[in-house]
Write an enzyme that holds these catalytic residues in place. Structure first.
Site, PDB file in Angstrom:
ATOM      1  N   HIS A   1       0.839  -1.210   0.000  1.00  0.00           N
ATOM      2  CA  HIS A   1       0.000   0.000   0.000  1.00  0.00           C
ATOM      3  C   HIS A   1       0.864   1.246   0.000  1.00  0.00           C
ATOM      4  CE1 HIS A   1      -0.116   1.312   4.472  1.00  0.00           C
ATOM      5  NE2 HIS A   1       0.944   0.557   4.301  1.00  0.00           N
TER       6      HIS A   1
ATOM      7  N   CYS B   1       3.857   5.361   5.515  1.00  0.00           N
ATOM      8  CA  CYS B   1       3.915   4.153   6.349  1.00  0.00           C
ATOM      9  C   CYS B   1       5.352   3.627   6.325  1.00  0.00           C
ATOM     10  CB  CYS B   1       2.970   3.090   5.797  1.00  0.00           C
ATOM     11  SG  CYS B   1       3.025   1.538   6.721  1.00  0.00           S
TER      12      CYS B   1
ATOM     13  N   GLN C   1      -7.090  -2.715   9.831  1.00  0.00           N
ATOM     14  CA  GLN C   1      -8.318  -1.963  10.090  1.00  0.00           C
ATOM     15  C   GLN C   1      -9.367  -2.379   9.051  1.00  0.00           C
ATOM     16  OE1 GLN C   1      -7.399   2.389  10.824  1.00  0.00           O
ATOM     17  NE2 GLN C   1      -5.329   1.508  10.745  1.00  0.00           N
TER      18      GLN C   1
ATOM     19  N   SER D   1      -5.640   5.544   9.779  1.00  0.00           N
ATOM     20  CA  SER D   1      -4.236   5.868   9.492  1.00  0.00           C
ATOM     21  C   SER D   1      -4.110   6.991   8.483  1.00  0.00           C
ATOM     22  CB  SER D   1      -3.512   4.620   8.947  1.00  0.00           C
ATOM     23  OG  SER D   1      -3.459   3.630   9.967  1.00  0.00           O
TER      24      SER D   1
ATOM     25  N   HIS E   1      -5.287   5.373   1.654  1.00  0.00           N
ATOM     26  CA  HIS E   1      -4.413   4.332   1.092  1.00  0.00           C
ATOM     27  C   HIS E   1      -4.766   4.001  -0.362  1.00  0.00           C
ATOM     28  CE1 HIS E   1      -3.706   2.718   5.338  1.00  0.00           C
ATOM     29  NE2 HIS E   1      -4.866   3.309   5.476  1.00  0.00           N
TER      30      HIS E   1
HETATM   31  N1  LIG Z   1       0.610  -7.030   9.782  1.00  0.00           N
HETATM   32  C1  LIG Z   1       1.416  -6.026   9.505  1.00  0.00           C
HETATM   33  N2  LIG Z   1       2.217  -6.023   8.441  1.00  0.00           N
HETATM   34  N3  LIG Z   1       1.508  -4.954  10.329  1.00  0.00           N
HETATM   35  C2  LIG Z   1       0.576  -4.743  11.421  1.00  0.00           C
HETATM   36  C3  LIG Z   1      -0.539  -3.848  10.908  1.00  0.00           C
HETATM   37  C4  LIG Z   1      -1.430  -3.400  12.067  1.00  0.00           C
HETATM   38  C5  LIG Z   1      -2.680  -2.763  11.487  1.00  0.00           C
HETATM   39  N4  LIG Z   1      -2.313  -1.586  10.671  1.00  0.00           N
HETATM   40  C6  LIG Z   1      -3.275  -1.043   9.895  1.00  0.00           C
HETATM   41  O1  LIG Z   1      -4.421  -1.452   9.891  1.00  0.00           O
HETATM   42  C7  LIG Z   1      -2.832   0.086   8.964  1.00  0.00           C
HETATM   43  C8  LIG Z   1      -3.866   0.206   7.853  1.00  0.00           C
HETATM   44  C9  LIG Z   1      -3.482  -0.894   6.877  1.00  0.00           C
HETATM   45  C10 LIG Z   1      -1.973  -1.036   7.005  1.00  0.00           C
HETATM   46  C11 LIG Z   1      -1.612  -0.248   8.203  1.00  0.00           C
HETATM   47  C12 LIG Z   1      -0.347   0.204   8.459  1.00  0.00           C
HETATM   48  C13 LIG Z   1      -0.042   1.160   9.574  1.00  0.00           C
HETATM   49  C14 LIG Z   1      -0.287   2.588   9.103  1.00  0.00           C
HETATM   50  O2  LIG Z   1       0.443   3.511   9.895  1.00  0.00           O
HETATM   51  P1  LIG Z   1      -0.023   3.928  11.379  1.00  0.00           P
HETATM   52  O3  LIG Z   1      -1.418   4.506  11.325  1.00  0.00           O
HETATM   53  O4  LIG Z   1       0.056   2.677  12.212  1.00  0.00           O
HETATM   54  O5  LIG Z   1       1.009   4.983  11.777  1.00  0.00           O
HETATM   55  N5  LIG Z   1       1.345   0.964   9.934  1.00  0.00           N
HETATM   56  C15 LIG Z   1       1.588  -0.131  10.686  1.00  0.00           C
HETATM   57  O6  LIG Z   1       0.825  -0.801  11.300  1.00  0.00           O
HETATM   58  C16 LIG Z   1      -3.637  -2.341  12.553  1.00  0.00           C
HETATM   59  N6  LIG Z   1      -4.552  -3.238  12.897  1.00  0.00           N
HETATM   60  O7  LIG Z   1      -3.534  -1.225  13.029  1.00  0.00           O
END
Ligand SMILES: N=C(N)NCCC[C@H](NC(=O)[C@@H]1CCC/C1=C/[C@H](COP(=O)(O)O)NC=O)C(N)=O
Length: 161
Positions: free
Chosen positions: A44, A111, A129, A152, A155
């Site tokens: 993303h 990110c 999310q 976040s 995207h």
């Molecule tokens: N499994 C993997 N690779 N990492 C755990 C992901 C945890 C998940 N993260 C998200 O949902 C956001 C939106 C989609 C991608 C994502 C990335 C975020 C975006 O950046 P931030 O808002 O955190 O600063 N950065 C890392 O987590 C969550 N449940 O919070």
């Protein structure tokens, strides 16, 4: 047919079959529905804004602010609408083949996955999310999403596996 890692086992105690997940060691009486613990892989490009849950990024730290205090994590000030406009410009450049999501994410994504070309690795439902998960699981492999809004920021998602 059962989802990945599930198998049928027989319970002698209750003299009936049950379902066992060899990966999670979970057991159930009812068969797990297909596509429930499906794993996909996606990359993303995230553009954050001032109302993002974590309105800072590696990029903001590197932008030299000549006169402002160089705080450890510069705050992102752009609005959600500005973030969407920026993301739409990247979307068009990717759709016309001028660039790729991976190349754009590397330099533009807010990110930390930017250093991996936006790659988030494999994930199942329940990890990301909800708006992101629903959009990603609706994509075919190789397909690019429309702009997706989460806490976040905004995207663009490319499903890669
Ligand atoms: N499994 C993997 N690779 N990492 C755990 C992901 C945890 C998940 N993260 C998200 O949902 C956001 C939106 C989609 C991608 C994502 C990335 C975020 C975006 O950046 P931030 O808002 O955190 O600063 N950065 C890392 O987590 C969550 N449940 O919070």
């Amino acid at each position: 047919e059962l989802p990945q890692n599930w198998e049928v086992r027989h319970s002698r105690t209750y003299s009936k079959d049950y379902y066992f997940n060899t990966l999670t060691k979970e057991s159930r009486w009812d068969p797990p529905p297909m596509g429930e613990n499906e794993r996909i892989r996606a990359s993303h490009l995230l553009i954050k804004h001032k109302d993002s849950r974590r309105p800072s990024s590696w990029k903001e730290m590197l932008t030299p602010h000549l006169f402002s205090l160089s705080l450890p994590q510069e705050k992102i000030l752009r609005t959600k609408e500005e973030a969407l406009e920026i993301l739409k410009r990247h979307q068009k450049r990717i759709e016309t083949g001028e660039t790729t999501l991976s190349a754009a994410a590397t330099t533009e994504s807010d990110c930390s996955s930017a250093r991996r070309g936006g790659d988030l690795g494999h994930f199942e439902r329940g990890q990301m999310q909800k708006p992101f998960e629903d959009a990603a699981f609706a994509l075919e492999v190789g397909q690019l999403s429309e702009p997706v809004f989460t806490d976040s920021g905004v995207h663009l998602i490319l499903r890669t596996a």
